[in-house]
Design a protein around this motif. Structure first.
Motif, PDB file in Angstrom:
ATOM      1  N   ARG A 159       2.588   1.704  -3.281  1.00 59.00           N
ATOM      2  CA  ARG A 159       1.377   2.419  -4.392  1.00 59.00           C
ATOM      3  C   ARG A 159       1.421   3.744  -4.100  1.00 59.00           C
ATOM      4  O   ARG A 159       0.968   4.483  -5.178  1.00 59.00           O
ATOM      5  CB  ARG A 159       0.240   1.680  -4.030  1.00 59.00           C
ATOM      6  CG  ARG A 159       0.040   0.365  -5.127  1.00 59.00           C
ATOM      7  CD  ARG A 159      -1.281  -0.459  -5.150  1.00 59.00           C
ATOM      8  NE  ARG A 159      -1.119  -1.445  -4.680  1.00 59.00           N
ATOM      9  CZ  ARG A 159      -1.857  -2.128  -3.648  1.00 59.00           C
ATOM     10  NH1 ARG A 159      -2.854  -1.468  -2.834  1.00 59.00           N
ATOM     11  NH2 ARG A 159      -1.540  -3.328  -3.190  1.00 59.00           N
ATOM     12  N   GLU A 160       1.354   4.321  -2.568  1.00 62.87           N
ATOM     13  CA  GLU A 160       0.991   5.823  -2.558  1.00 62.87           C
ATOM     14  C   GLU A 160       2.084   6.284  -3.098  1.00 62.87           C
ATOM     15  O   GLU A 160       1.899   7.622  -3.667  1.00 62.87           O
ATOM     16  CB  GLU A 160       0.720   5.778  -1.026  1.00 62.87           C
ATOM     17  CG  GLU A 160      -0.511   5.499  -0.417  1.00 62.87           C
ATOM     18  CD  GLU A 160      -0.813   5.435   0.909  1.00 62.87           C
ATOM     19  OE1 GLU A 160       0.120   5.910   1.546  1.00 62.87           O
ATOM     20  OE2 GLU A 160      -1.806   4.948   1.478  1.00 62.87           O
ATOM     21  N   GLN A 198       0.711  -1.239   0.019  1.00 66.68           N
ATOM     22  CA  GLN A 198      -0.151  -0.093   0.039  1.00 66.68           C
ATOM     23  C   GLN A 198       0.688   1.359  -0.061  1.00 66.68           C
ATOM     24  O   GLN A 198       0.742   2.092  -0.786  1.00 66.68           O
ATOM     25  CB  GLN A 198      -0.695  -0.015   1.122  1.00 66.68           C
ATOM     26  CG  GLN A 198      -1.957   1.230   1.253  1.00 66.68           C
ATOM     27  CD  GLN A 198      -2.825   1.203   0.066  1.00 66.68           C
ATOM     28  OE1 GLN A 198      -3.128   0.417  -0.532  1.00 66.68           O
ATOM     29  NE2 GLN A 198      -3.110   2.363  -0.444  1.00 66.68           N
ATOM     30  N   SER A 226       2.122   6.487  -6.730  1.00 66.66           N
ATOM     31  CA  SER A 226       1.169   7.368  -7.111  1.00 66.66           C
ATOM     32  C   SER A 226       1.219   8.957  -6.902  1.00 66.66           C
ATOM     33  O   SER A 226       1.014   9.778  -8.099  1.00 66.66           O
ATOM     34  CB  SER A 226      -0.438   7.032  -6.522  1.00 66.66           C
ATOM     35  OG  SER A 226      -1.166   7.948  -6.923  1.00 66.66           O
ATOM     36  N   ILE A 230       3.761   9.711  -9.794  1.00 67.71           N
ATOM     37  CA  ILE A 230       3.125   9.867 -11.048  1.00 67.71           C
ATOM     38  C   ILE A 230       2.214  11.124 -11.274  1.00 67.71           C
ATOM     39  O   ILE A 230       2.378  11.860 -12.275  1.00 67.71           O
ATOM     40  CB  ILE A 230       2.281   8.731 -11.487  1.00 67.71           C
ATOM     41  CG1 ILE A 230       3.104   7.332 -11.576  1.00 67.71           C
ATOM     42  CG2 ILE A 230       1.236   8.752 -12.599  1.00 67.71           C
ATOM     43  CD1 ILE A 230       2.174   6.143 -11.733  1.00 67.71           C
ATOM     44  N   ASN A 231       1.562  11.323 -10.142  1.00 74.27           N
ATOM     45  CA  ASN A 231       0.830  12.559 -10.128  1.00 74.27           C
ATOM     46  C   ASN A 231       1.750  13.864 -10.377  1.00 74.27           C
ATOM     47  O   ASN A 231       1.591  15.039 -11.044  1.00 74.27           O
ATOM     48  CB  ASN A 231      -0.025  12.619  -8.961  1.00 74.27           C
ATOM     49  CG  ASN A 231      -1.024  12.004  -8.665  1.00 74.27           C
ATOM     50  OD1 ASN A 231      -1.935  11.587  -9.894  1.00 74.27           O
ATOM     51  ND2 ASN A 231      -1.976  11.814  -7.686  1.00 74.27           N
TER      52      ASN A 231
END
Length: 94
Positions: free
Chosen positions: A13-14, A10, A17, A20-21
């Motif tokens: 992934r954060e 998790q 993310s 990517i953002n």
């Protein structure tokens, strides 16, 4: 450091993310940044372009003056040639 040594699903992934953002955000903002840079460059170029225009205008004025001088000299030369021919003819007649 623990994220590298013992990554958790998790949390990884954060982080990915968020990365990517951030990249997407940077790509979206790039055209705006490019436009700002372009405008700054134009503003910096204005004084230089103005100086170049002034130099160009001065050269044009000088060129016009030289052209007038050349035209006057050519007319004077033609007149002198004509006068010389006339004088030579008079000398031949005498």
């Amino acid at each position: 450091m623990s994220d590298i040594l013992r990554p958790e699903g998790q949390h990884t992934r954060e982080i990915l993310s968020a990365l990517i953002n951030f990249i997407k955000f940077q790509q979206e903002q790039q055209p705006i940044f490019d436009e700002i840079q372009y405008q700054r460059q134009r503003e910096e170029d204005i004084p230089r372009a103005s100086a170049m225009k002034e130099r160009n205008d001065a050269h044009r004025r000088q060129l016009r003056q030289l052209h007038k001088t050349q035209t006057n000299t050519a007319k004077e030369t033609a007149g002198l040639k004509h006068k010389k021919k006339f004088t030579e003819r008079l000398d031949n007649v005498r």
